[in-house]
Design a protein around this motif. Structure first.
Motif, PDB file in Angstrom:
ATOM      1  N   GLN A 128       0.848  -1.204   0.000  1.00  0.00           N
ATOM      2  CA  GLN A 128       0.000   0.000   0.000  1.00  0.00           C
ATOM      3  C   GLN A 128       0.882   1.253   0.000  1.00  0.00           C
ATOM      4  O   GLN A 128       0.642   2.187  -0.764  1.00  0.00           O
ATOM      5  CB  GLN A 128      -0.920  -0.016   1.236  1.00  0.00           C
ATOM      6  N   LYS A 129       1.936   1.245   0.820  1.00  0.00           N
ATOM      7  CA  LYS A 129       2.843   2.400   0.874  1.00  0.00           C
ATOM      8  C   LYS A 129       3.601   2.553  -0.445  1.00  0.00           C
ATOM      9  O   LYS A 129       3.870   3.672  -0.900  1.00  0.00           O
ATOM     10  CB  LYS A 129       3.815   2.256   2.044  1.00  0.00           C
ATOM     11  N   LEU A 130       3.947   1.428  -1.088  1.00  0.00           N
ATOM     12  CA  LEU A 130       4.640   1.470  -2.375  1.00  0.00           C
ATOM     13  C   LEU A 130       3.739   2.073  -3.454  1.00  0.00           C
ATOM     14  O   LEU A 130       4.189   2.873  -4.282  1.00  0.00           O
ATOM     15  CB  LEU A 130       5.101   0.067  -2.779  1.00  0.00           C
ATOM     16  N   LYS A 131       2.448   1.718  -3.417  1.00  0.00           N
ATOM     17  CA  LYS A 131       1.498   2.299  -4.387  1.00  0.00           C
ATOM     18  C   LYS A 131       1.413   3.811  -4.193  1.00  0.00           C
ATOM     19  O   LYS A 131       1.439   4.583  -5.166  1.00  0.00           O
ATOM     20  CB  LYS A 131       0.108   1.678  -4.221  1.00  0.00           C
ATOM     21  N   ILE A 132       1.324   4.222  -2.932  1.00  0.00           N
ATOM     22  CA  ILE A 132       1.227   5.671  -2.643  1.00  0.00           C
ATOM     23  C   ILE A 132       2.500   6.371  -3.108  1.00  0.00           C
ATOM     24  O   ILE A 132       2.454   7.445  -3.740  1.00  0.00           O
ATOM     25  CB  ILE A 132       0.976   5.904  -1.134  1.00  0.00           C
ATOM     26  N   THR A 133       3.648   5.743  -2.831  1.00  0.00           N
ATOM     27  CA  THR A 133       4.922   6.332  -3.245  1.00  0.00           C
ATOM     28  C   THR A 133       5.006   6.409  -4.762  1.00  0.00           C
ATOM     29  O   THR A 133       5.459   7.415  -5.336  1.00  0.00           O
ATOM     30  CB  THR A 133       6.090   5.492  -2.674  1.00  0.00           C
ATOM     31  N   THR A 134       4.563   5.347  -5.444  1.00  0.00           N
ATOM     32  CA  THR A 134       4.591   5.338  -6.909  1.00  0.00           C
ATOM     33  C   THR A 134       3.711   6.449  -7.464  1.00  0.00           C
ATOM     34  O   THR A 134       4.110   7.183  -8.392  1.00  0.00           O
ATOM     35  CB  THR A 134       4.134   3.962  -7.442  1.00  0.00           C
ATOM     36  N   VAL A 135       2.494   6.584  -6.910  1.00  0.00           N
ATOM     37  CA  VAL A 135       1.590   7.654  -7.362  1.00  0.00           C
ATOM     38  C   VAL A 135       2.227   9.018  -7.121  1.00  0.00           C
ATOM     39  O   VAL A 135       2.196   9.911  -7.974  1.00  0.00           O
ATOM     40  CB  VAL A 135       0.210   7.548  -6.675  1.00  0.00           C
ATOM     41  N   ALA A 136       2.865   9.176  -5.949  1.00  0.00           N
ATOM     42  CA  ALA A 136       3.504  10.455  -5.620  1.00  0.00           C
ATOM     43  C   ALA A 136       4.642  10.760  -6.597  1.00  0.00           C
ATOM     44  O   ALA A 136       4.800  11.899  -7.058  1.00  0.00           O
ATOM     45  CB  ALA A 136       4.030  10.425  -4.183  1.00  0.00           C
ATOM     46  N   ILE A 137       5.424   9.748  -6.952  1.00  0.00           N
ATOM     47  CA  ILE A 137       6.525   9.935  -7.895  1.00  0.00           C
ATOM     48  C   ILE A 137       5.972  10.325  -9.272  1.00  0.00           C
ATOM     49  O   ILE A 137       6.507  11.218  -9.956  1.00  0.00           O
ATOM     50  CB  ILE A 137       7.410   8.680  -7.970  1.00  0.00           C
ATOM     51  N   VAL A 138       4.895   9.661  -9.685  1.00  0.00           N
ATOM     52  CA  VAL A 138       4.284   9.976 -10.979  1.00  0.00           C
ATOM     53  C   VAL A 138       3.776  11.416 -10.969  1.00  0.00           C
ATOM     54  O   VAL A 138       3.987  12.177 -11.920  1.00  0.00           O
ATOM     55  CB  VAL A 138       3.162   8.980 -11.322  1.00  0.00           C
TER      56      VAL A 138
END
Length: 152
Positions: A128-138
């Motif tokens: 879940q944290k990786l998804k949030i981080t990925t979205v934030a990076i995008v």
């Protein structure tokens, strides 16, 4: 001969070992002190019926010999009981060891289950944290891309 005591038992003990309680004929026994020269004052058991009849086959036993027999019988019984206790202790220890192994296996299995559940929970949390981080990076990449295209 003078009588000093009389034995009475509820159950006849037909035995020539140890301290007698009844004569082989079933009668009670009496104790006397010997008056012969070679056994002066030595105590003995004798059948109440046979004390005056020398020809019949009734109980006669020296008290000291009866007590020695009794001690030997108690020693033998003590040894048997000690052996039984040792065997019992061995059986109990065997069962205790078996139970320890069973409980350890059960606890190990429960611990593995809890560890696996915790690992799965932490893995899900990390995803879940990786998804949030990925979205934030995008999003940051898009903002940088937009900003770069506007400033160039």
């Amino acid at each position: 001969m003078t009588s000093s005591s009389t034995s009475s038992a509820h159950f006849p003990r037909i035995s020539n070992h140890g301290v007698p309680t009844r004569c082989l004929c079933g009668e009670g026994i009496t104790t006397f002190g010997s008056s012969t020269a070679e056994n002066r004052y030595r105590r003995f058991y004798i059948c109440q019926i046979a004390k005056d009849r020398k020809t019949e086959n009734h109980l006669f036993k020296w008290i000291d010999e009866a007590l020695i027999d009794e001690i030997r019988m108690v020693d033998a019984k003590h040894e048997r009981v000690a052996q039984e206790i040792t065997k019992f202790e061995e059986r109990v220890m065997e069962k205790v060891k078996s139970e320890i192994v069973r409980v350890e296996a059960e606890m190990s299995e429960k611990l593995k289950e809890k560890v696996n559940l915790e690992i799965a929970r932490v893995a899900q949390e990390m995803k879940q944290k990786l998804k949030i981080t990925t979205v934030a990076i995008v999003v940051v990449g898009a903002i940088v891309g937009i900003w770069t295209s506007l400033t160039v």
